[in-house]
Design a protein around this motif. Structure first.
Motif, PDB file in Angstrom:
ATOM      1  N   PHE A 149       0.731  -1.233   0.062  1.00 37.32           N
ATOM      2  CA  PHE A 149      -0.129  -0.172   0.033  1.00 37.32           C
ATOM      3  C   PHE A 149       0.876   1.381  -0.076  1.00 37.32           C
ATOM      4  CE2 PHE A 149       0.171  -1.512   4.457  1.00 37.32           C
ATOM      5  CZ  PHE A 149       0.579  -0.402   5.158  1.00 37.32           C
ATOM      6  N   GLN A 152      -0.799   7.328   0.155  1.00 41.16           N
ATOM      7  CA  GLN A 152      -2.181   7.749  -0.060  1.00 41.16           C
ATOM      8  C   GLN A 152      -3.367   6.890   0.563  1.00 41.16           C
ATOM      9  OE1 GLN A 152      -0.099   7.690  -2.761  1.00 41.16           O
ATOM     10  NE2 GLN A 152       0.242   9.931  -2.386  1.00 41.16           N
ATOM     11  N   ASP A 153      -3.012   5.530   0.486  1.00 44.48           N
ATOM     12  CA  ASP A 153      -3.707   4.509   1.214  1.00 44.48           C
ATOM     13  C   ASP A 153      -3.836   4.804   2.570  1.00 44.48           C
ATOM     14  OD1 ASP A 153      -4.452   2.962  -1.079  1.00 44.48           O
ATOM     15  OD2 ASP A 153      -2.335   1.769  -0.907  1.00 44.48           O
ATOM     16  N   GLY A 156      -5.753   8.333   3.212  1.00 44.43           N
ATOM     17  CA  GLY A 156      -7.170   8.048   2.826  1.00 44.43           C
ATOM     18  C   GLY A 156      -7.837   7.245   3.694  1.00 44.43           C
ATOM     19  N   SER A 157      -7.062   6.190   4.619  1.00 45.35           N
ATOM     20  CA  SER A 157      -7.539   5.112   5.576  1.00 45.35           C
ATOM     21  C   SER A 157      -8.205   4.210   4.604  1.00 45.35           C
ATOM     22  CB  SER A 157      -8.681   5.669   6.335  1.00 45.35           C
ATOM     23  OG  SER A 157      -8.062   6.382   7.256  1.00 45.35           O
ATOM     24  N   ARG A 158      -7.604   3.798   3.614  1.00 45.24           N
ATOM     25  CA  ARG A 158      -8.160   2.857   2.644  1.00 45.24           C
ATOM     26  C   ARG A 158      -8.304   1.570   3.076  1.00 45.24           C
ATOM     27  NH1 ARG A 158      -5.319   5.524  -2.647  1.00 45.24           N
ATOM     28  NH2 ARG A 158      -6.743   7.598  -2.575  1.00 45.24           N
ATOM     29  N   ARG A 159      -9.187   0.702   2.842  1.00 48.13           N
ATOM     30  CA  ARG A 159      -9.269  -0.558   3.363  1.00 48.13           C
ATOM     31  C   ARG A 159      -8.603  -1.645   2.383  1.00 48.13           C
ATOM     32  NH1 ARG A 159     -15.283   0.102   5.941  1.00 48.13           N
ATOM     33  NH2 ARG A 159     -14.903   1.594   7.078  1.00 48.13           N
ATOM     34  N   VAL A 160      -7.197  -1.610   2.709  1.00 47.27           N
ATOM     35  CA  VAL A 160      -6.438  -2.483   1.848  1.00 47.27           C
ATOM     36  C   VAL A 160      -5.465  -3.257   2.941  1.00 47.27           C
ATOM     37  CG1 VAL A 160      -6.233  -1.063  -0.247  1.00 47.27           C
ATOM     38  CG2 VAL A 160      -4.659  -0.825   1.459  1.00 47.27           C
ATOM     39  N   THR A 191      -9.635  -5.107   0.682  1.00 45.17           N
ATOM     40  CA  THR A 191      -9.071  -5.677  -0.310  1.00 45.17           C
ATOM     41  C   THR A 191      -7.235  -6.054  -0.373  1.00 45.17           C
ATOM     42  OG1 THR A 191     -10.353  -4.102  -1.488  1.00 45.17           O
ATOM     43  CG2 THR A 191      -8.521  -5.256  -2.966  1.00 45.17           C
ATOM     44  N   THR A 217      -6.290   3.009   9.047  1.00 49.07           N
ATOM     45  CA  THR A 217      -7.373   2.021   8.660  1.00 49.07           C
ATOM     46  C   THR A 217      -7.501   1.322   9.825  1.00 49.07           C
ATOM     47  OG1 THR A 217      -6.535   2.011   6.501  1.00 49.07           O
ATOM     48  CG2 THR A 217      -8.409   0.273   7.009  1.00 49.07           C
TER      49      THR A 217
END
Lengths: 409, 231
Positions: A149, A152-153, A156-160, A191, A217
């Motif tokens: 990751f 940016q992830d 953006g607290s992306r769910r990766v 993901t 996240t």
């Protein structure tokens, strides 16, 4: 007497008592083999420890707050504890080149655990690590398939999620099949971006039964906004680990206004120190094994002396005949010295070959790593053993008076 | 004194031990042997004849006295120089053959040549010739334990002759042999002497002594008679 004649005489002497010569050689072979194999085992175990530590990451400092179990328990956190807790701001400050010039990379770490499910399959991941992308290179944790990751992830607290080998295999059967799939961790969909490369075990836990997610996240979905468990700091250089450690201590002490009178609340584990310590331990271990092996080599050498003494006594009459026929002192000395040296050299050769074969296999869970110098040394020592331990009987033979030797029954 | 005496021992004594238990094996022996002589030394056992043989062969050194061998005072030489003298000038024939076990007849005959630093091919040649001389050319690969006593002694004679020594020293050479082999060996000595080789035989058998041209009688460490033998 030419060297060739001396060799011929010595070989005939050895051949006269094949079983005896063979057993004596065996003694030397065991000594030489033991030196090579045991040094290789010591070396191999040292190397194994070193590899494991290097797998954890080199130039690595791990900062945690001290006190039982590496950090204050959330429930017990008093005001003082909170004052000293590690925060994301600490991590950001440590990453600042002006404040800590010898620090190359910083990764805040929070850990949690949870049950991951994919379809019908569920698997409890013991260690879910929330961190930043810097964590992977710093701790020597490469991604084997897929990708890591990014910042940016994290922002953006992306769910990766990145899965360890074991976790990926448990959930998807094949580690490679995991990339691009979606799993549930707790109640949240993640993901799978990539699968981490397999790591050797460093302790009791399977280092591949992990998952790594962006720290933001993890905080949002699992762990809450408590203090960091750790901050992982990578020093700029192998030689700068100590200065980096000093900078980290100083910076944290200043930021958290730790009074000079109290002991530091931060515990900093230095991978270089651990490496050094374990290398020292391994060296001691190797030295110990080598000593034991050297003793067996000496015992083998004494065997050579013993058998040569017997041979000289047995062949006293032959020595007398040779002297009567014009053999000089040197010729007799040479014959028996060569005989003794041949014994131990042949034994040494057998020992080297045996050691080369044996060290291909794992011994006591350790893959031996041959040290070329130990082979040369053991072989050289076996030749020296022959000369040294053979010289006493040979001198005795050469010093015999022809008339006494001839009269010997 | 004539300088051409091959062996010249002057007033040699040999004492074993010291004090009250001292054994006087030789009590002042003088003997001159010219080149080409055939001397038999006789005496009962314990008369000192074996001690004389050991001193003549440079296997032992006299307690007192001089030993001139071919113009050199041998008693003064170092151990290695004596080894050289043994190798070059003396050929030994022992009662018990003294061949090296587990070693072929040829290799046994080659041995003194090896110690004389001869080349391999020359050694081979000379050893073969010596074996031919004693009639054992066809047994060169046999080991001592594969040969009869007489054959072993002939190998030993070949070995003694291989270096072409001036003196052949034989200590009871027929002591372990049957009548037939004894005749063979003695015949060989006669031939060698006829060719000009100096032969000294130590024996207690009159039959053996009969072959010599000079008989030296020993008793109690002294020479009691020394006379020509008439055949």
């Amino acid at each position: 007497m030419s060297p060739r004649d001396l060799f011929g005489a010595a070989l005939r002497g050895l051949g006269a008592n094949k079983m005896r010569s063979l057993l004596t050689m065996l003694g030397v072979a065991i000594g030489v083999g033991a030196v090579i194999v045991l040094v290789a085992v010591g070396n191999g175990s040292g190397k194994a420890v070193q590899d494991r530590l290097e797998a954890m990451g080199t130039n690595l400092l791990t900062v945690s707050t001290s006190g039982g179990g590496g950090g204050f328990q959330r429930g017990q956190a008093g005001p003082a504890a909170q004052q000293y807790s590690l925060t994301l701001d600490d991590a950001a400050a440590l990453a600042d080149n002006r404040l800590a010039p010898d620090v190359a990379a910083v990764a805040p770490v929070m850990t949690s655990n949870g049950t991951a499910t994919s379809g019908d399959v569920s698997y409890t991941i013991n260690q879910v690590i929330g961190t930043t992308p810097e964590y992977l290179p710093a701790t020597n944790t490469p991604v084997s398939t897929g990708a890591s990751f990014t910042k940016q992830d994290v922002d953006g607290s992306r769910r990766v999620i990145l899965l360890g080998q074991t976790a990926a295999t448990e959930l998807f059967g094949r580690a490679n099949a995991a990339v691009g799939q979606t799993i549930k961790l707790g109640a949240v969909d993640f993901t799978v971006l990539g699968v981490l490369a397999s790591k050797d075990s460093t302790g009791f836990n399977d280092p591949n039964a992990t998952a790594i997610v962006p720290i933001s996240t993890l905080r949002a979905t699992q762990a809450g906004y408590g203090p960091l468990n750790q901050i992982v700091v990578q020093a700029a250089d192998k030689d700068k680990v100590d200065t980096a450690q000093a900078e980290v201590t100083q910076l944290l002490t200043a930021r958290h206004q730790v009074p000079a009178t109290t002991t530091s609340p931060y515990r900093i584990t230095n991978s270089a120190q651990i490496l050094q310590t374990s290398q020292d331990t391994a060296a001691t271990f190797t030295a110990l094994l080598a000593t034991v092996a050297a003793i067996s080599l000496i015992v083998g050498g004494i065997g050579v002396t013993n058998i040569m003494l017997v041979t000289v006594t047995e062949r006293t009459r032959e020595i007398g005949i040779r002297k009567a026929l014009g053999a000089r002192r040197r010729a007799i000395l040479g014959q028996f010295l060569i005989e003794a040296t041949l014994l131990s050299l042949l034994g040494g050769t057998v020992g080297v070959i045996a050691a080369l074969v044996v060290s291909r296999f794992q011994l006591a869970g350790v893959q031996p790593v041959l040290v070329p110098s130990s082979i040369a040394l053991a072989f050289g020592v076996s030749a020296a053993v022959g000369l040294f331990f053979g010289s006493m009987p040979a001198h005795r033979a050469a010093g015999l008076r022809p008339i006494d030797a001839l009269r010997h029954e | 004194m004539a300088a051409d005496a091959l062996i010249d021992i002057r007033n040699v004594t040999k004492t074993y031990g010291a004090g009250e238990t001292a054994v006087h094996a030789l009590r002042g022996v003088s003997l001159r042997v010219e080149a080409g002589e055939y001397v038999a030394v006789m005496g009962s056992s314990g008369s000192g004849k074996s001690t004389l043989m050991n001193i003549l062969g440079c296997l032992d050194t006299p307690t007192r006295g001089e030993y001139w061998l071919d113009g050199t005072n041998v008693a003064r030489l170092t151990e290695d120089q004596q080894a050289l003298v043994r190798g070059r000038k003396i050929g030994f024939v022992f009662q018990s053959f003294n061949l090296i076990p587990r070693t072929s007849a040829l290799a046994n005959v080659e041995l003194p040549l090896t110690y004389a630093h001869l080349r391999r091919t020359e050694r081979r040649q000379r050893a073969r010739r010596a074996l031919e001389l004693v009639g054992l050319a066809d047994r060169e690969d046999h080991r001592p334990n594969q040969l009869s006593g007489g054959q072993q002694q002939r190998v030993a004679i070949a070995r003694a002759l291989a270096t072409g020594p001036r003196i052949l020293l034989a200590d009871e050479p027929t002591g372990n042999l049957d009548a037939h082999s004894t005749d063979e060996v003695l015949g060989m000595f006669d031939e060698l002497n006829a060719e000009g080789r100096t032969v000294v035989v130590i024996t207690h058998e009159t039959e053996v002594a009969q072959h010599a041209r000079r008989l030296v009688l020993f008793s109690d460490g002294r020479i009691v008679s020394d006379e020509k033998v008439t055949r």
